[in-house]
Design an enzyme around this catalytic site. Sequence first.
Site, short mmCIF file in Angstrom:
data_model
loop_
_atom_site.label_atom_id
_atom_site.label_comp_id
_atom_site.label_asym_id
_atom_site.label_seq_id
_atom_site.Cartn_x
_atom_site.Cartn_y
_atom_site.Cartn_z
CG ASP A 37 -2.01 1.02 1.03
OD1 ASP A 37 -3.46 0.69 1.57
OD2 ASP A 37 -2.22 2.41 1.27
CG LEU A 85 -9.10 -4.93 -3.01
CD1 LEU A 85 -8.41 -5.97 -1.68
CD2 LEU A 85 -10.16 -4.88 -1.53
CB ALA A 86 -3.58 -0.56 -4.78
CB ALA A 87 -8.53 1.57 -6.94
CB THR A 137 -16.81 -0.28 -9.25
OG1 THR A 137 -18.14 0.45 -8.23
CG2 THR A 137 -16.15 0.07 -9.86
CG ASP A 138 -22.20 -1.03 -7.91
OD1 ASP A 138 -21.70 0.17 -8.49
OD2 ASP A 138 -23.16 -0.83 -7.91
CD GLU A 139 -19.34 4.34 -9.00
OE1 GLU A 139 -18.30 5.27 -9.88
OE2 GLU A 139 -19.30 4.56 -8.39
CE1 TYR A 163 -13.63 4.53 -8.70
CE2 TYR A 163 -15.78 3.95 -8.64
CZ TYR A 163 -13.77 3.82 -8.50
OH TYR A 163 -14.24 1.96 -7.83
CB SER A 164 -16.78 4.33 -13.82
OG SER A 164 -17.89 5.95 -14.16
CE LYS A 167 -11.87 -0.55 -9.34
NZ LYS A 167 -10.81 -0.86 -8.36
CG LEU A 203 -24.09 9.14 1.79
CD1 LEU A 203 -24.26 10.72 1.32
CD2 LEU A 203 -25.31 8.63 0.76
N GLY A 296 -22.61 14.53 -14.13
CA GLY A 296 -22.75 13.04 -14.47
C GLY A 296 -22.77 12.14 -13.83
P1 NAD Z 1 -10.21 2.82 -0.29
O1 NAD Z 1 -9.78 4.66 -1.05
O2 NAD Z 1 -10.46 3.24 0.80
O3 NAD Z 1 -8.53 2.52 -0.12
C1 NAD Z 1 -7.65 2.80 -1.45
C2 NAD Z 1 -6.04 2.82 -0.61
O4 NAD Z 1 -5.32 2.03 -1.90
C3 NAD Z 1 -5.71 2.98 0.07
O5 NAD Z 1 -4.92 2.32 1.36
C4 NAD Z 1 -4.26 3.26 -0.60
O6 NAD Z 1 -3.40 3.94 0.32
C5 NAD Z 1 -3.80 2.65 -2.06
N1 NAD Z 1 -3.31 2.99 -3.24
C6 NAD Z 1 -3.98 4.04 -3.63
N2 NAD Z 1 -2.88 4.26 -4.21
C7 NAD Z 1 -1.98 3.32 -4.59
C8 NAD Z 1 -1.07 2.94 -5.42
N3 NAD Z 1 -0.40 3.57 -6.52
N4 NAD Z 1 -0.19 2.15 -4.82
C9 NAD Z 1 -0.17 1.18 -3.38
N5 NAD Z 1 -1.59 1.58 -3.13
C10 NAD Z 1 -1.98 2.69 -3.20
O7 NAD Z 1 -11.01 2.27 -1.52
P2 NAD Z 1 -12.26 1.71 -1.06
O8 NAD Z 1 -12.95 1.68 -0.81
O9 NAD Z 1 -11.72 0.15 -0.10
O10 NAD Z 1 -12.11 0.55 -2.06
C11 NAD Z 1 -10.85 -0.63 -2.69
C12 NAD Z 1 -11.61 -1.52 -3.92
O11 NAD Z 1 -12.83 -1.76 -3.84
C13 NAD Z 1 -10.89 -0.52 -4.97
O12 NAD Z 1 -10.59 -0.66 -6.97
C14 NAD Z 1 -12.19 0.22 -5.79
O13 NAD Z 1 -12.81 0.35 -6.91
C15 NAD Z 1 -13.03 -1.18 -5.28
N6 NAD Z 1 -14.74 -0.98 -4.92
C16 NAD Z 1 -15.00 -0.08 -3.61
C17 NAD Z 1 -16.44 0.63 -3.33
C18 NAD Z 1 -16.51 1.55 -2.36
O14 NAD Z 1 -17.93 1.65 -2.13
N7 NAD Z 1 -15.89 1.66 -1.38
C19 NAD Z 1 -17.32 -0.59 -4.38
C20 NAD Z 1 -16.52 -1.53 -4.77
C21 NAD Z 1 -15.24 -1.70 -5.67
O1 DAU Z 2 -20.64 1.56 -5.76
C1 DAU Z 2 -19.55 1.42 -6.14
C2 DAU Z 2 -18.51 2.74 -5.72
O2 DAU Z 2 -19.31 3.53 -4.72
C3 DAU Z 2 -17.23 2.42 -5.47
O3 DAU Z 2 -17.05 2.12 -6.76
C4 DAU Z 2 -16.67 3.53 -4.96
O4 DAU Z 2 -15.56 3.35 -5.12
C5 DAU Z 2 -17.03 4.11 -4.16
O5 DAU Z 2 -16.77 5.72 -3.69
C6 DAU Z 2 -18.57 4.51 -4.18
O6 DAU Z 2 -19.57 5.20 -5.09
P1 DAU Z 2 -20.45 6.24 -4.79
O7 DAU Z 2 -20.10 7.59 -5.86
O8 DAU Z 2 -22.13 5.53 -4.98
O9 DAU Z 2 -20.37 6.67 -3.70
P2 DAU Z 2 -20.24 8.28 -2.05
O10 DAU Z 2 -20.54 7.72 -0.83
O11 DAU Z 2 -18.88 8.99 -3.49
O12 DAU Z 2 -21.58 8.62 -3.00
C7 DAU Z 2 -22.89 7.63 -2.12
C8 DAU Z 2 -23.92 8.44 -2.88
O13 DAU Z 2 -24.42 9.77 -1.82
C9 DAU Z 2 -24.28 9.42 -4.20
O14 DAU Z 2 -25.08 9.25 -5.37
C10 DAU Z 2 -23.44 10.22 -4.21
C11 DAU Z 2 -24.19 11.31 -2.82
N1 DAU Z 2 -23.51 12.30 -1.74
C12 DAU Z 2 -22.36 11.88 -1.51
C13 DAU Z 2 -21.39 12.43 -0.92
C14 DAU Z 2 -19.74 12.50 -0.31
C15 DAU Z 2 -24.07 12.67 -1.70
O15 DAU Z 2 -25.25 13.57 -1.76
N2 DAU Z 2 -23.68 14.15 -0.68
C16 DAU Z 2 -22.26 13.68 0.22
O16 DAU Z 2 -21.48 14.67 0.29
#
Ligand code: NAD
Ligand code: DAU
Length: 357
Positions: A37, A85-87, A137-139, A163-164, A167, A203, A296
């Site tokens: 990481d 998972l890194a992203a 991700t589903d995005e 982002y999407s 991915k 959120l 978007g």
């Molecule tokens: P996060 O942002 O909490 O964590 C990402 C981690 O990756 C961090 O620890 C960061 O330091 C590390 N990282 C970033 N850039 C790096 C690099 N260049 N080299 C090494 N490490 C690096 O993310 P998350 O929410 O835990 O998501 C993890 C994975 O799951 C991602 O690939 C994301 O696309 C996917 N995902 C997330 C969600 C969600 O709801 N959070 C849903 C579906 C898929």
């Molecule tokens: O669907 C999976 C994705 O879910 C992951 O791939 C992403 O890494 C993760 O960040 C998440 O993306 P979203 O954009 O759906 O999550 P977020 O928590 O940013 O936002 C959730 C919803 O809430 C979205 O419709 C935007 C809205 N939102 C978000 C924030 C941060 C608000 O209305 N206000 C806010 O301040």
Amino acid sequence: MEYQRSILITGGAGFIGSHVVRLFVQKYPHYHIINLDKLTYAGNLANLKDVEQAQNYTFVKGDICDFDLVFALMQQHKIDGVIHLAAESHVDRSIKDPFTFARTNVMGTLSLLQAAKLYWESLPERYEGKLFYHISTDEVYGALAMNKELFREDTPYNPHSPYSASKASSDHFVRAYHDTYGVPTIVTNCSNNYGPYQFPEKLIPLFINNIRHRKPLPVYGKGENVRDWLYVEDHARAIDTIFHKGKVADTYNIGGFNEWKNIDIVKLLIKVVDRQLGNKEGASLDLITYVTDRAGHDLRYAIDSTKLQQELGWEPSLQFEEGIEKTVRWYLDNQEWLDNITSGDYQHFYEEMYKNR
Ligand code: NAD
Ligand code: DAU
């Protein structure tokens, strides 16, 4: 000690990664877990306090884009499985800084794929017993109309945000490495996760923290957008199941059949946080602040995880209301964790993020 397997988990100090590292380190003492990481703003070693001393755990601070480092780690630790998972994971940041997303999510994934390919091809058994498991991700499927069927594994890709798009591109590279070179790969696409250790830009943790501190709750647009929420430990269990039982070259969708409109989640959070803090019911409703919509902004995501449930027997364990109770409790009980990650440039980030809204 001779380990049965040696697994490289990338991004293990992040939100989902830390739950995956914890699960694997504790459940598989006969596996060596190497967590690579970079510790960006989203990575936090405090997420892994309870496993950092474990014998079968090694942390390496480094960048997945650094091919030489990744290749050396593959050789040094004789890596036979990668769980990637890194992203860069936050959509709003990708709108402001798309280059970083292309670098980490696309080039970083490519660097890992190439290192795994070259290392595994150098071994006598080549790809036998190896797996490159990419977490996505589903995005990537784009936005669903309210009356449309859920995303399935064969839904065409149609990403909208930087982002999407990054991915989606990484998913294509993973599949290309299987189809072109025979690297054993699996891709999973998961819906929105929630639970402990999520960075408070997303959120649910952002709003819990803001309610606690009586700060405005910035709801984008009309709050009508729909997301499908899954408790993070259920995602980690799905990853465990798929890593061990998934079919090579396959894709699995992971989701909770749990769709919520943002505004309904905000009201639920207010109810639960106010109750747990001992506030009067509805005391924080006045914090709801409608702000300019995300550019978007995808209307709806919803995952059909029937394949995973039927083929591999995984299912979500928690009802959403129960998961939210646990999650709110965790954030309220772990104010120190929040303070530590929100005290640095967080205020600056927060002001930057919302100044034009
Ligand atoms: P996060 O942002 O909490 O964590 C990402 C981690 O990756 C961090 O620890 C960061 O330091 C590390 N990282 C970033 N850039 C790096 C690099 N260049 N080299 C090494 N490490 C690096 O993310 P998350 O929410 O835990 O998501 C993890 C994975 O799951 C991602 O690939 C994301 O696309 C996917 N995902 C997330 C969600 C969600 O709801 N959070 C849903 C579906 C898929
Ligand atoms: O669907 C999976 C994705 O879910 C992951 O791939 C992403 O890494 C993760 O960040 C998440 O993306 P979203 O954009 O759906 O999550 P977020 O928590 O940013 O936002 C959730 C919803 O809430 C979205 O419709 C935007 C809205 N939102 C978000 C924030 C941060 C608000 O209305 N206000 C806010 O301040």
